[in-house]
Enzyme design. Structure first.
Site, PDB file in Angstrom:
ATOM      1  CG  HIS A  23      -2.080  -0.941   0.939  1.00 38.87           C
ATOM      2  ND1 HIS A  23      -2.804  -1.445   2.168  1.00 38.87           N
ATOM      3  CD2 HIS A  23      -2.486  -1.600   0.030  1.00 38.87           C
ATOM      4  CE1 HIS A  23      -3.682  -2.255   1.869  1.00 38.87           C
ATOM      5  NE2 HIS A  23      -3.522  -2.417   0.233  1.00 38.87           N
ATOM      6  CE  LYS A  27       2.777   1.697  -4.313  1.00 41.96           C
ATOM      7  NZ  LYS A  27       1.904   0.713  -3.602  1.00 41.96           N
ATOM      8  CB  THR A  49      -0.282  -4.353  -7.588  1.00 41.15           C
ATOM      9  OG1 THR A  49       0.541  -3.968  -6.476  1.00 41.15           O
ATOM     10  CG2 THR A  49      -1.119  -5.749  -6.997  1.00 41.15           C
ATOM     11  CB  THR A  51       1.282   1.681  -7.883  1.00 41.69           C
ATOM     12  OG1 THR A  51      -0.028   2.122  -8.876  1.00 41.69           O
ATOM     13  CG2 THR A  51       1.746   2.985  -7.262  1.00 41.69           C
ATOM     14  CB  THR A  52       3.887  -2.455  -5.697  1.00 45.23           C
ATOM     15  OG1 THR A  52       2.783  -2.067  -4.643  1.00 45.23           O
ATOM     16  CG2 THR A  52       4.916  -3.145  -4.756  1.00 45.23           C
ATOM     17  CB  SER A  69      -2.993  -0.132  -9.766  1.00 40.32           C
ATOM     18  OG  SER A  69      -4.322   0.486  -9.987  1.00 40.32           O
ATOM     19  N   GLY A  70      -3.789  -2.177  -7.543  1.00 38.60           N
ATOM     20  CA  GLY A  70      -4.614  -2.920  -6.674  1.00 38.60           C
ATOM     21  C   GLY A  70      -6.044  -2.441  -6.768  1.00 38.60           C
ATOM     22  CG  ASP A  75      -5.104  -5.853  -3.976  1.00 36.92           C
ATOM     23  OD1 ASP A  75      -3.730  -6.016  -4.340  1.00 36.92           O
ATOM     24  OD2 ASP A  75      -5.802  -4.967  -3.676  1.00 36.92           O
ATOM     25  CG  ASP A  95      -1.295   1.815   5.817  1.00 39.69           C
ATOM     26  OD1 ASP A  95      -1.601   1.653   7.120  1.00 39.69           O
ATOM     27  OD2 ASP A  95      -1.322   3.095   5.653  1.00 39.69           O
ATOM     28  CG  HIS A 102      -8.293  -1.762  -3.390  1.00 36.40           C
ATOM     29  ND1 HIS A 102      -7.730  -0.692  -3.023  1.00 36.40           N
ATOM     30  CD2 HIS A 102      -7.197  -2.689  -3.500  1.00 36.40           C
ATOM     31  CE1 HIS A 102      -6.433  -0.687  -2.596  1.00 36.40           C
ATOM     32  NE2 HIS A 102      -6.275  -2.204  -2.856  1.00 36.40           N
ATOM     33  CG  ASP A 105     -10.948  -6.231  -4.926  1.00 39.32           C
ATOM     34  OD1 ASP A 105     -11.897  -7.063  -5.144  1.00 39.32           O
ATOM     35  OD2 ASP A 105     -10.946  -5.175  -6.000  1.00 39.32           O
ATOM     36  NE  ARG A 111     -12.953 -17.007   1.438  1.00 39.84           N
ATOM     37  CZ  ARG A 111     -13.154 -17.614   0.106  1.00 39.84           C
ATOM     38  NH1 ARG A 111     -12.286 -17.267  -0.787  1.00 39.84           N
ATOM     39  NH2 ARG A 111     -13.865 -18.681   0.112  1.00 39.84           N
TER      40      ARG A 111
END
Length: 157
Positions: A23, A27, A49, A51-52, A69-70, A75, A95, A102, A105, A111
């Site tokens: 998040h 980062k 993802t 941006t990461t 991106s997430g 995700d 975070d 999201h 997600d 899970r």
């Protein structure tokens, strides 16, 4: 197929597939962690993802397969890869104090990792434990003891 890891030469073992997600407020911590572990990670295939991944690409000289991106579905894409058995370990620096648009997600990703018995680190300390484990880098299908994986078949109907 011989499933004894000791008999498979290292060059013939598949590269571990590591997913990296962080998040926004985590980062920089992910960048520091990846740089510290770049030697080990150089022997892995990396997914992230978007941006990461873009943040990490400017820091390391290693290809990273970028997902969306997430918030735009990354995700969920990663969850699908986990469900397909294509991810060996997830490093997800999330975070817990910042609401995420999201969030559904994020919870689904967590899970699915638990459901499919994929190790997931949610902070730097747990990521350090995973990457330093003697089992890191040995794909699940080559491990001898598979008895710890629960059978979810009764609930899948």
């Amino acid at each position: 197929m011989d499933t004894n890891i000791a008999r498979i030469p290292r060059s013939q073992q598949p590269r571990p597939v590591v997913a990296l997600v962080a998040h926004d407020r985590r980062k920089e911590e992910m960048v520091e962690w990846v740089l510290y572990n770049r030697g080990t990670l150089s022997n892995c295939s990396l997914y992230a993802t978007r941006t990461t991944g873009l943040t990490l690409q400017s820091s390391i000289e290693q290809p990273i397969q970028l997902l969306l991106s997430g918030p735009m579905g990354g995700d969920a894409q990663l969850g699908a890869l986990i469900a397909e058995g294509r991810i060996d370990v997830v490093m997800f620096f999330w975070d817990p104090l910042m609401p995420q648009p999201h969030d559904v997600d994020v919870k689904a990703l967590l899970r699915l990792a638990v459901l499919h018995d994929v190790p997931i680190a949610c902070n730097r300390s747990s990521a350090d434990y995973l990457i330093s484990s003697p089992l890191f880098g040995i794909p699940e299908k080559y491990r001898e003891d598979r008895s710890r994986a629960p059978d979810f078949a009764p609930w899948a109907r």
